[in-house]
Scaffold this motif. Structure first.
Motif, mmCIF file in Angstrom:
data_model
loop_
_atom_site.group_PDB
_atom_site.id
_atom_site.type_symbol
_atom_site.label_atom_id
_atom_site.label_comp_id
_atom_site.label_asym_id
_atom_site.label_seq_id
_atom_site.Cartn_x
_atom_site.Cartn_y
_atom_site.Cartn_z
ATOM 1 N N UNK A 53 -79.747 -12.475 2.056
ATOM 2 C CA UNK A 53 -79.829 -13.479 1.019
ATOM 3 C C UNK A 53 -80.930 -14.512 1.235
ATOM 4 N N UNK A 54 -81.313 -14.704 2.486
ATOM 5 C CA UNK A 54 -82.394 -15.652 2.773
ATOM 6 C C UNK A 54 -83.642 -15.218 2.024
ATOM 7 N N UNK A 70 -83.321 -5.758 10.679
ATOM 8 C CA UNK A 70 -81.983 -5.380 10.196
ATOM 9 C C UNK A 70 -81.448 -4.138 10.907
ATOM 10 N N UNK A 71 -82.345 -3.221 11.268
ATOM 11 C CA UNK A 71 -81.899 -2.050 12.026
ATOM 12 C C UNK A 71 -81.339 -2.494 13.379
ATOM 13 N N UNK A 72 -82.071 -3.389 14.028
ATOM 14 C CA UNK A 72 -81.625 -3.890 15.327
ATOM 15 C C UNK A 72 -80.324 -4.703 15.181
ATOM 16 N N UNK A 73 -80.250 -5.478 14.128
ATOM 17 C CA UNK A 73 -79.034 -6.269 13.889
ATOM 18 C C UNK A 73 -77.816 -5.351 13.763
ATOM 19 N N UNK A 74 -77.954 -4.299 12.949
ATOM 20 C CA UNK A 74 -76.825 -3.383 12.760
ATOM 21 C C UNK A 74 -76.445 -2.718 14.082
ATOM 22 N N UNK A 98 -85.322 -2.895 2.891
ATOM 23 C CA UNK A 98 -85.280 -3.054 4.349
ATOM 24 C C UNK A 98 -84.061 -3.800 4.905
ATOM 25 N N UNK A 99 -83.042 -4.064 4.084
ATOM 26 C CA UNK A 99 -81.966 -4.961 4.521
ATOM 27 C C UNK A 99 -80.726 -4.248 5.059
ATOM 28 N N UNK A 100 -80.876 -2.988 5.440
ATOM 29 C CA UNK A 100 -79.732 -2.263 5.990
ATOM 30 C C UNK A 100 -78.789 -1.797 4.896
ATOM 31 N N UNK A 101 -77.612 -1.336 5.315
ATOM 32 C CA UNK A 101 -76.697 -0.755 4.329
ATOM 33 C C UNK A 101 -75.276 -1.245 4.528
ATOM 34 N N UNK A 102 -75.132 -2.488 4.943
ATOM 35 C CA UNK A 102 -73.802 -2.967 5.288
ATOM 36 C C UNK A 102 -73.106 -3.770 4.200
ATOM 37 N N UNK A 161 -71.811 -11.246 6.865
ATOM 38 C CA UNK A 161 -72.911 -11.753 7.696
ATOM 39 C C UNK A 161 -74.245 -11.117 7.297
ATOM 40 N N UNK A 162 -74.269 -9.798 7.198
ATOM 41 C CA UNK A 162 -75.540 -9.129 6.906
ATOM 42 C C UNK A 162 -76.033 -9.532 5.513
#
Ligand SMILES: *[C@@H]1O[C@H](CO)[C@@H](O)[C@H](O)[C@H]1NC(C)=O
Ligand SMILES: *[C@@H]1O[C@H](CO)[C@@H](O)[C@H](O)[C@H]1NC(C)=O
Ligand SMILES: *[C@@H]1O[C@H](CO)[C@@H](O)[C@H](O)[C@H]1NC(C)=O
Ligand SMILES: *[C@@H]1O[C@H](CO)[C@@H](O)[C@H](O)[C@H]1NC(C)=O
Ligand SMILES: *[C@@H]1O[C@H](CO)[C@@H](O)[C@H](O)[C@H]1NC(C)=O
Ligand SMILES: *[C@@H]1O[C@H](CO)[C@@H](O)[C@H](O)[C@H]1NC(C)=O
Length: 490
Positions: A268-269, A226-230, A374-378, A262-263
């Motif tokens: 949600x998965x 998730x860090x890389x995704x953001x 761990x899912x980011x903050x978006x 998206x995030x």
């Protein structure tokens, strides 16, 4: 989405609709894969507005009956419908049917107003949704029970026991609270009792479940992904390859709302998988029933490529089970579904109704606002509030939601609810337990904690391979019902 209770045609909650707003918890609605013979639809003439005795408008509410086990003088068991289509499969299976057989109970299930085939109004315009509330639903239950007592000529003093899981679990407890003369006892599974606008705890429990099942490696790889995704979402050059990697239906082109959308669908998965981890949902036809936290963590920990590639593999695996060709992630696509006011639309999955209830009564937004996940903050609270305003009007801003949530807790008492003869069941890895009761307060309000189980696990049909804790919980609930049916006071 929040969810409890979580229920929709073929659409599992990963499917169209119920996604972003979370796993509201619904007991998933059963395509009847095993072709159990089920009882037919029946219809009850219900009042539209219980708060106005002089308003005589009525509508047809759906219900089901199973009278096979009824012994005259026996109790009545009432399964409370929730935020999705009521399934007749519950009339012939599930632990409550086993208890019904034992006690010679007459069984009913009443579908919740505005869901499934129970349409109090012509459509779901905001004007009409004002008749959708937990208070109206409780009054529906009471009116229905009184009418059934007459229709079936039940002897005076017949004892009713309410059952529900997720939001209907809350309703079961609140029904006992508000209508103690109508319902003798209640079995309330995975019930959120405290309304709360920002339910950031949901992702914390999801994180704990991931760690408990699969250790720190899985958690750390999710966090890295998730860090890389953001990071890549902030880099225009990466948008096209990202679109390919995650098989997005529409190209990603920036915008905060699309990013949140998206995030949160990727988070949600994991959320949905944890909520229903190893529940016996196959009988309901859940296509993803054999995907567990450990399946996902296996992909995250041992897969090929970078953590982001592994997240893409998790996405691909769940898309394959669901039969989706691409990931429909845009905010607009979500809103188009939520704004659909027709009951007959294929987009009517219960989401417009349920999110309205959250904006108007409960909150429970599964935001990314907790630090320790761990899912980011978006997908912060502002994103959920925006959805309320875009779907139902600008009146539903944060001040409105906060006030509505406070009023709900005053109305029902939150965790301080004053009831007797209600058993609350919570599962350690059910994220909803964070809004439930935490400890037994007296022998009249036992809390049963089932270590290692997920959302509403105790309600599903029993299996030989169920955890010993789960088997013990079902037996204990059975003993409580038996004991309470012997008690005579209100
Ligand atoms: C009630 O449930 C039992 C147990 O599944 C089933 O055998 C029976 O046919 C059901 N009765 C009705 C009327 O559906
Ligand atoms: C979200 O992305 C879609 C597809 O790229 C685009 O059509 C839409 O305008 C975007 N929405 C917002 C709010 O920017
Ligand atoms: C889950 O079940 C589907 C078919 O129902 C099967 O194709 C798939 O391989 C199974 N997955 C796992 C991880 O067992
Ligand atoms: C919400 O709307 C009300 C009334 O329109 C307004 O008074 C209030 O300041 C708004 N709150 C926020 C947080 O925007
Ligand atoms: C569930 O019940 C157990 C035992 O009472 C308790 O330790 C746990 O915190 C509960 N979870 C919640 C929040 O309901
Ligand atoms: C729950 O089960 C796990 C694994 O079986 C065990 O390690 C843990 O101590 C149990 N927790 C409680 C509160 O019983």
């Amino acid at each position: 989405m929040l969810l409890l209770f979580l229920t929709v045609l073929l659409v599992s909650e990963f499917g169209a609709g119920l996604r972003r707003h979370g796993h509201h918890g619904l007991l998933l609605p059963p395509p009847n894969v095993h072709n159990y013979p089920v009882p037919p639809d029946q219809w009850f003439t219900q009042k539209l507005d219980h708060s106005q005795p002089g308003d005589l408008r009525t509508w047809q509410q759906r219900y089901f009956t199973n009278d096979t086990f009824y012994r005259p003088g026996g109790p009545v068991f009432l399964m409370i419908g929730g935020e999705g289509t009521a399934s007749p499969v519950w009339m012939v299976t599930g632990s409550w049917i086993e208890y019904a057989e034992e006690h010679g109970a007459l069984c009913f299930q009443l579908e919740h107003r505005f869901y499934g085939k129970s349409h109090p109004t012509e459509d779901m315009s905001v004007k009409n949704l004002r008749y959708l509330s937990s208070e109206q639903a409780l009054a529906d239950l009471a009116t229905f029970s009184a009418a059934m007592a007459e229709k079936h000529a039940l002897p005076e003093g017949t004892k009713w026991v309410a059952f529900g899981g997720s939001y209907p679990g809350s309703l079961a407890a609140w029904y006992r609270l508000k209508y103690p003369h109508m319902v003798h006892a209640a079995v309330s599974s995975s019930a959120p009792l405290v309304a709360k606008t920002n339910f950031y705890e949901f992702l914390e429990v999801v994180s704990d479940a991931v760690k408990a099942e699969s250790g720190d490696t899985c958690y750390n790889n999710i966090a890295a992904a998730f860090t890389e995704l953001e990071k890549q979402l902030a880099d225009k050059e990466r948008w096209r390859p990202l679109g390919k990697l995650f098989r997005l239906c529409d190209p990603y082109a920036g915008s905060d709302l699309n990013t949140s959308s998206l995030v949160s669908s990727l988070a949600d998965l994991f959320e949905g998988t944890v909520q229903y981890n190893r529940d016996n949902r196959e009988f309901e036809g859940a296509k993803d029933a054999n995907i567990t936290v450990s399946t996902l963590c296996h992909l995250m920990s041992d897969g090929a490529g970078s953590p982001l590639d592994r997240l893409a593999a998790v996405n691909a695996a769940l898309m394959a089970v669901r039969g989706d060709k691409c990931l429909d992630y845009t905010y607009k696509s979500e809103m188009d579904k939520m704004r659909q006011e027709s009951f007959d639309s294929p987009d009517n999955t219960g989401m417009r109704q349920w999110i309205y209830q959250t904006c108007n009564e409960f909150g429970w937004y599964q935001t990314s606002d907790a630090e320790s996940q761990p899912f980011g903050h978006r997908f912060p609270l502002a994103f959920s509030v925006q959805q309320c305003m875009d779907a139902y009007g600008t009146k539903f801003n944060q001040s409105f939601i906060d006030a509505a949530v406070a009023a709900t807790n005053v109305r029902y008492g939150g965790r301080g609810i004053r009831v007797r003869r209600v058993v609350f069941i919570n599962g350690s890895i059910d994220p909803w337990h964070a809004m439930g009761l935490t400890a037994t307060r007296s022998r009249h309000v036992p809390v049963i904690y089932v270590n290692g189980t997920a959302h509403c696990a105790n309600m599903y049909p029993s299996r030989d391979e169920d955890l010993p804790e789960l088997k013990a919980a079902r037996r204990r609930i059975g003993r409580l019902i038996a004991r309470w049916l012997q008690e005579d006071d209100q």
